[in-house]
Motif scaffolding. Structure first.
Motif, PDB file in Angstrom:
ATOM      1  N   LEU A  71       0.526  -1.004  -0.069  1.00  0.00           N
ATOM      2  CA  LEU A  71       0.036   0.013  -0.100  1.00  0.00           C
ATOM      3  C   LEU A  71       0.909   1.318  -0.028  1.00  0.00           C
ATOM      4  O   LEU A  71       1.905   1.295   0.590  1.00  0.00           O
ATOM      5  CB  LEU A  71      -0.921   0.053   1.132  1.00  0.00           C
ATOM      6  CG  LEU A  71      -1.839  -1.267   1.544  1.00  0.00           C
ATOM      7  CD1 LEU A  71      -2.492  -1.057   2.952  1.00  0.00           C
ATOM      8  CD2 LEU A  71      -2.687  -1.392   0.577  1.00  0.00           C
ATOM      9  N   LEU A  72       0.532   2.236  -0.757  1.00  0.00           N
ATOM     10  CA  LEU A  72       0.997   3.645  -0.702  1.00  0.00           C
ATOM     11  C   LEU A  72      -0.051   4.710  -0.909  1.00  0.00           C
ATOM     12  O   LEU A  72      -0.795   4.504  -1.792  1.00  0.00           O
ATOM     13  CB  LEU A  72       1.893   3.735  -1.854  1.00  0.00           C
ATOM     14  CG  LEU A  72       2.682   5.193  -2.117  1.00  0.00           C
ATOM     15  CD1 LEU A  72       3.558   5.453  -0.737  1.00  0.00           C
ATOM     16  CD2 LEU A  72       3.500   5.089  -3.288  1.00  0.00           C
ATOM     17  N   VAL A  73       0.032   5.638   0.136  1.00  0.00           N
ATOM     18  CA  VAL A  73      -1.056   6.642   0.109  1.00  0.00           C
ATOM     19  C   VAL A  73      -0.233   7.907  -0.361  1.00  0.00           C
ATOM     20  O   VAL A  73       0.676   8.558   0.532  1.00  0.00           O
ATOM     21  CB  VAL A  73      -1.799   6.870   1.301  1.00  0.00           C
ATOM     22  CG1 VAL A  73      -2.697   7.891   1.404  1.00  0.00           C
ATOM     23  CG2 VAL A  73      -2.479   5.351   1.545  1.00  0.00           C
ATOM     24  N   GLU A  74      -0.867   8.655  -1.181  1.00  0.00           N
ATOM     25  CA  GLU A  74      -0.199  10.100  -1.547  1.00  0.00           C
ATOM     26  C   GLU A  74      -1.537  10.915  -1.754  1.00  0.00           C
ATOM     27  O   GLU A  74      -2.200  10.720  -2.608  1.00  0.00           O
ATOM     28  CB  GLU A  74       0.693  10.161  -2.860  1.00  0.00           C
ATOM     29  CG  GLU A  74       2.000   9.413  -2.398  1.00  0.00           C
ATOM     30  CD  GLU A  74       2.982   9.764  -3.809  1.00  0.00           C
ATOM     31  OE1 GLU A  74       4.081  10.059  -3.448  1.00  0.00           O
ATOM     32  OE2 GLU A  74       2.497   9.809  -4.922  1.00  0.00           O
ATOM     33  N   GLY A  75      -1.767  11.949  -0.942  1.00  0.00           N
ATOM     34  CA  GLY A  75      -2.851  12.756  -0.846  1.00  0.00           C
ATOM     35  C   GLY A  75      -4.001  12.135  -0.629  1.00  0.00           C
ATOM     36  O   GLY A  75      -4.205  11.351   0.347  1.00  0.00           O
ATOM     37  N   THR A  76      -4.895  12.192  -1.547  1.00  0.00           N
ATOM     38  CA  THR A  76      -6.158  11.337  -1.524  1.00  0.00           C
ATOM     39  C   THR A  76      -5.984  10.017  -2.340  1.00  0.00           C
ATOM     40  O   THR A  76      -7.059   9.511  -2.928  1.00  0.00           O
ATOM     41  CB  THR A  76      -7.216  12.133  -1.820  1.00  0.00           C
ATOM     42  OG1 THR A  76      -7.371  12.672  -3.316  1.00  0.00           O
ATOM     43  CG2 THR A  76      -7.520  13.101  -1.133  1.00  0.00           C
ATOM     44  N   THR A  77      -4.969   9.496  -2.969  1.00  0.00           N
ATOM     45  CA  THR A  77      -4.954   8.415  -3.944  1.00  0.00           C
ATOM     46  C   THR A  77      -4.176   7.150  -2.976  1.00  0.00           C
ATOM     47  O   THR A  77      -3.214   7.475  -2.385  1.00  0.00           O
ATOM     48  CB  THR A  77      -4.011   8.784  -5.121  1.00  0.00           C
ATOM     49  OG1 THR A  77      -4.480   9.874  -6.019  1.00  0.00           O
ATOM     50  CG2 THR A  77      -3.707   7.559  -6.074  1.00  0.00           C
ATOM     51  N   LEU A  78      -4.852   6.136  -2.998  1.00  0.00           N
ATOM     52  CA  LEU A  78      -4.437   4.976  -2.608  1.00  0.00           C
ATOM     53  C   LEU A  78      -3.780   4.159  -3.588  1.00  0.00           C
ATOM     54  O   LEU A  78      -4.405   3.820  -4.664  1.00  0.00           O
ATOM     55  CB  LEU A  78      -5.376   4.338  -1.730  1.00  0.00           C
ATOM     56  CG  LEU A  78      -5.025   2.725  -1.601  1.00  0.00           C
ATOM     57  CD1 LEU A  78      -4.151   2.704  -0.378  1.00  0.00           C
ATOM     58  CD2 LEU A  78      -6.417   1.889  -0.629  1.00  0.00           C
ATOM     59  N   TYR A  79      -2.530   3.671  -3.868  1.00  0.00           N
ATOM     60  CA  TYR A  79      -2.066   2.669  -4.675  1.00  0.00           C
ATOM     61  C   TYR A  79      -1.773   1.247  -4.085  1.00  0.00           C
ATOM     62  O   TYR A  79      -1.473   1.063  -2.816  1.00  0.00           O
ATOM     63  CB  TYR A  79      -0.630   3.126  -5.247  1.00  0.00           C
ATOM     64  CG  TYR A  79      -0.444   4.518  -5.942  1.00  0.00           C
ATOM     65  CD1 TYR A  79      -0.874   4.733  -7.218  1.00  0.00           C
ATOM     66  CD2 TYR A  79      -0.086   5.700  -5.104  1.00  0.00           C
ATOM     67  CE1 TYR A  79      -0.854   5.909  -7.801  1.00  0.00           C
ATOM     68  CE2 TYR A  79      -0.488   6.980  -5.778  1.00  0.00           C
ATOM     69  CZ  TYR A  79      -0.480   7.032  -7.041  1.00  0.00           C
ATOM     70  OH  TYR A  79      -0.452   8.280  -7.650  1.00  0.00           O
ATOM     71  N   VAL A  80      -2.412   0.188  -4.876  1.00  0.00           N
ATOM     72  CA  VAL A  80      -2.121  -0.845  -4.434  1.00  0.00           C
ATOM     73  C   VAL A  80      -1.556  -1.837  -5.472  1.00  0.00           C
ATOM     74  O   VAL A  80      -1.903  -1.681  -6.477  1.00  0.00           O
ATOM     75  CB  VAL A  80      -3.662  -1.405  -4.066  1.00  0.00           C
ATOM     76  CG1 VAL A  80      -3.494  -2.911  -3.602  1.00  0.00           C
ATOM     77  CG2 VAL A  80      -4.292  -0.741  -3.168  1.00  0.00           C
ATOM     78  N   ALA A  81      -0.667  -2.667  -4.918  1.00  0.00           N
ATOM     79  CA  ALA A  81       0.242  -3.503  -5.690  1.00  0.00           C
ATOM     80  C   ALA A  81       0.480  -4.612  -5.067  1.00  0.00           C
ATOM     81  O   ALA A  81       0.487  -5.049  -4.037  1.00  0.00           O
ATOM     82  CB  ALA A  81       1.583  -2.779  -5.960  1.00  0.00           C
ATOM     83  N   ALA A  82       0.488  -5.828  -6.106  1.00  0.00           N
ATOM     84  CA  ALA A  82       0.699  -7.283  -5.681  1.00  0.00           C
ATOM     85  C   ALA A  82       1.451  -8.224  -6.765  1.00  0.00           C
ATOM     86  O   ALA A  82       1.470  -7.469  -7.955  1.00  0.00           O
ATOM     87  CB  ALA A  82      -0.523  -7.787  -5.139  1.00  0.00           C
ATOM     88  N   LYS A  83       1.489  -9.421  -6.626  1.00  0.00           N
ATOM     89  CA  LYS A  83       2.057 -10.198  -7.542  1.00  0.00           C
ATOM     90  C   LYS A  83       1.512 -11.637  -7.175  1.00  0.00           C
ATOM     91  O   LYS A  83       0.950 -11.884  -6.215  1.00  0.00           O
ATOM     92  CB  LYS A  83       3.620 -10.380  -7.159  1.00  0.00           C
ATOM     93  CG  LYS A  83       3.974 -10.792  -6.228  1.00  0.00           C
ATOM     94  CD  LYS A  83       5.350 -10.773  -5.732  1.00  0.00           C
ATOM     95  CE  LYS A  83       5.761 -11.194  -4.376  1.00  0.00           C
ATOM     96  NZ  LYS A  83       5.407 -10.481  -3.372  1.00  0.00           N
ATOM     97  N   THR A  84       1.383 -12.502  -8.317  1.00  0.00           N
ATOM     98  CA  THR A  84       1.008 -13.885  -8.074  1.00  0.00           C
ATOM     99  C   THR A  84       2.229 -14.523  -7.408  1.00  0.00           C
ATOM    100  O   THR A  84       3.558 -14.393  -7.667  1.00  0.00           O
ATOM    101  CB  THR A  84       0.503 -14.478  -9.594  1.00  0.00           C
ATOM    102  OG1 THR A  84       1.734 -14.521 -10.297  1.00  0.00           O
ATOM    103  CG2 THR A  84      -0.387 -13.838 -10.125  1.00  0.00           C
TER     104      THR A  84
END
Length: 495
Positions: free
Chosen positions: A135-148
């Motif tokens: 997870l990464l939050v910048e301002g009002t944006t949440l970024y989500v990243a993952a992998k199989t």
């Protein structure tokens, strides 16, 4: 559920929410126009490291961004994801998030009302901390990243979290790219208009994914347009994004690096100095002198003696905005400036009061005062465990001398009698001293998360929140967590 026993030892309040039903499928990369967001919040802090009695460290690749799974792979039925769109999820709460939308680094006083669930993203589900989404939050944006777990294709998504439920901005996958295999979990790192995970680079605006050139190294820090990667052995490299590609700016030789590099609380950053003099405190193997590396030039500076191979005794350290303090043997502190020179040595008595996580990086003078007097003048206040069983939490604001306490924080202290020693991952408080938030322990079963109500002397907790793999603050009244039920956002019951 609230369990009321003796008022001095009120048991924790458990708040559990049933999981939302899984939804199938995931869409192909689709940029989605962003909405008008609220005013950008101040930088947020994450709590993702292990807490132990010994000096805690984090592996280099724990400082690395996590990339995400491919939509095509999801469409094939990979178990890791359940859905490609956010699913509102709550327990008796239909309105979603209705809080203030501000982030100051303190805890909202509304947490005195207890913990509720605002919403969930059921498309990112993990079974353990190792492969949990980042997870990464910048301002009002949440970024989500993952992998199989097997194919390791990247899948990354962005959401606007300023409204009652998260609104998708874009969702990207790439089956032609694989994330380099690591033995530990990975974090997201922001570098200019990119977010980075291991050797995968993602455009923040469009979600476009591309492979990165730092083979054998992992990102460890980013300042403005400069990204630093290190090998975990004896090299580090500086990169900038130029003409649609990452270009190497410098490559430096360091002492043997320590791949186990978790920051001990209250060290919340590895960056010192400012402007062109901004440097990164490297994680160097035990018995070697610590080192700085200039972010822009790659120049390496060694603290202390000129011979970096000489045995270096340390029992912990503090990073200041203008230097570095090495705790040599529990009672002796050595103070170094940014040139690496020893400028002072003093004796001190150990403080069991931990500074809150808000406020700027302290100066050498402020850290010296804290070590000698236990006063963290740069922070909102200090928190310590107290009581006959070390289950009470006591907050003293820097602007006051009145203690504010709450009871029932079991499992946090490492002992059962005063002085109570504890090694938190994150400590926050409300400006009116009505709430203390603290996290202790490793992800999953060994983690303890509490919102302590100093007004009614209660401990609010949640088994889902305590079992989370990662935590990220979106706002002072919205805490986002990766769990085995998906990504769950927690908010005060009254918010």
């Amino acid at each position: 559920m609230t369990i009321d026993n003796d008022p001095q030892w009120t048991a924790p309040i458990l708040t559990n929410s049933p999981g939302a039903p899984p939804q199938p499928g995931a869409g192909a990369p689709v940029p989605i126009p962003s909405a008008n967001a609220r005013a950008a919040a101040t930088p947020q802090a994450n709590a993702t490291a292990d807490g132990t009695a010994r000096r805690k460290k984090r592996r280099w690749w724990l400082l690395v961004p996590v990339a995400a799974l491919t939509a095509a792979a999801v469409a094939l039925g990979l178990w890791f994801f359940r859905s490609a769109s956010p699913t509102p999820f709550s327990s008796g709460r239909d309105e979603g998030y209705t809080g203030t939308g501000t982030l100051t680094g303190t805890a909202s006083s509304a947490w005195t009302s207890g913990i509720d669930t605002a919403w969930t993203l059921s498309d990112f589900v993990s079974s353990d901390a190792l492969d949990s989404p980042a997870l990464l939050v910048e301002g009002t944006t949440l970024y989500v990243a993952a992998k199989t777990p097997s194919e390791r294709h990247p899948h990354v998504a962005a959401f606007d979290v300023s409204g009652s439920t998260p609104r998708p901005l874009w969702d990207s996958t790439d089956t032609a790219i694989k994330v380099s295999s690591r033995n530990t979990s990975l974090d997201l790192v922001a570098a200019g208009d990119k977010i980075i995970y291991s050797d995968v680079s993602v455009d923040k605006t469009t979600g476009a994914i591309s492979a990165a050139p730092w083979i054998g190294e992992v990102p460890v820090a980013a300042v403005e347009d400069i990204l630093v990667t290190c090998s975990g052995f004896e090299t580090c490299t500086g990169w900038t994004w130029e003409s649609d590609a990452w270009e190497q700016q410098w490559k430096s030789i360091t002492s043997l690096q320590d791949r186990d590099s978790d920051l001990e609380f209250p060290n919340k950053t590895r960056l010192v100095g400012n402007g062109d003099e901004t440097s990164l405190v490297l994680s160097i193997a035990d018995e070697h002198n610590p080192q700085l590396i200039n972010i822009r030039t790659g120049v390496v500076t060694t603290f202390g003696v000129s011979d970096p191979t000489q045995r270096f005794e340390t029992d912990g350290f503090f990073i200041a905005s203008d230097g570095y303090i090495n705790i040599r043997n529990h009672r002796t502190a050595d103070v170094y400036d940014l040139s690496g020179q020893l400028i002072d040595t003093f004796e001190f008595d150990k403080s069991y009061a931990m500074p809150t996580s808000d406020g700027p990086v302290p100066s050498l003078a402020e850290l010296t005062t804290y070590l000698k007097d236990g006063k963290a003048t740069w922070a909102l206040g200090t928190v310590q465990m107290t009581g006959r069983d070390c289950t009470s939490v006591t907050l003293i604001l820097s602007s006051d001398v009145v203690p504010h306490s709450a009871y029932g924080a079991t499992g946090v202290s490492l002992g059962s009698g005063e002085p109570c020693f504890f090694t938190p991952l994150d400590v926050r408080a409300s400006t009116d001293a009505s709430v203390v938030f603290l996290v202790k322990g490793s992800a999953g079963a060994e983690r303890y998360v509490y919102f302590m109500d100093t007004v009614d002397k209660k401990a609010h907790t949640s088994s889902v929140l305590s079992g989370a793999f990662r935590l990220a603050w979106a706002f002072d009244d919205l805490l986002v967590a990766t769990t085995d039920r998906g990504i769950v956002a927690f908010t005060p019951k009254s918010a």
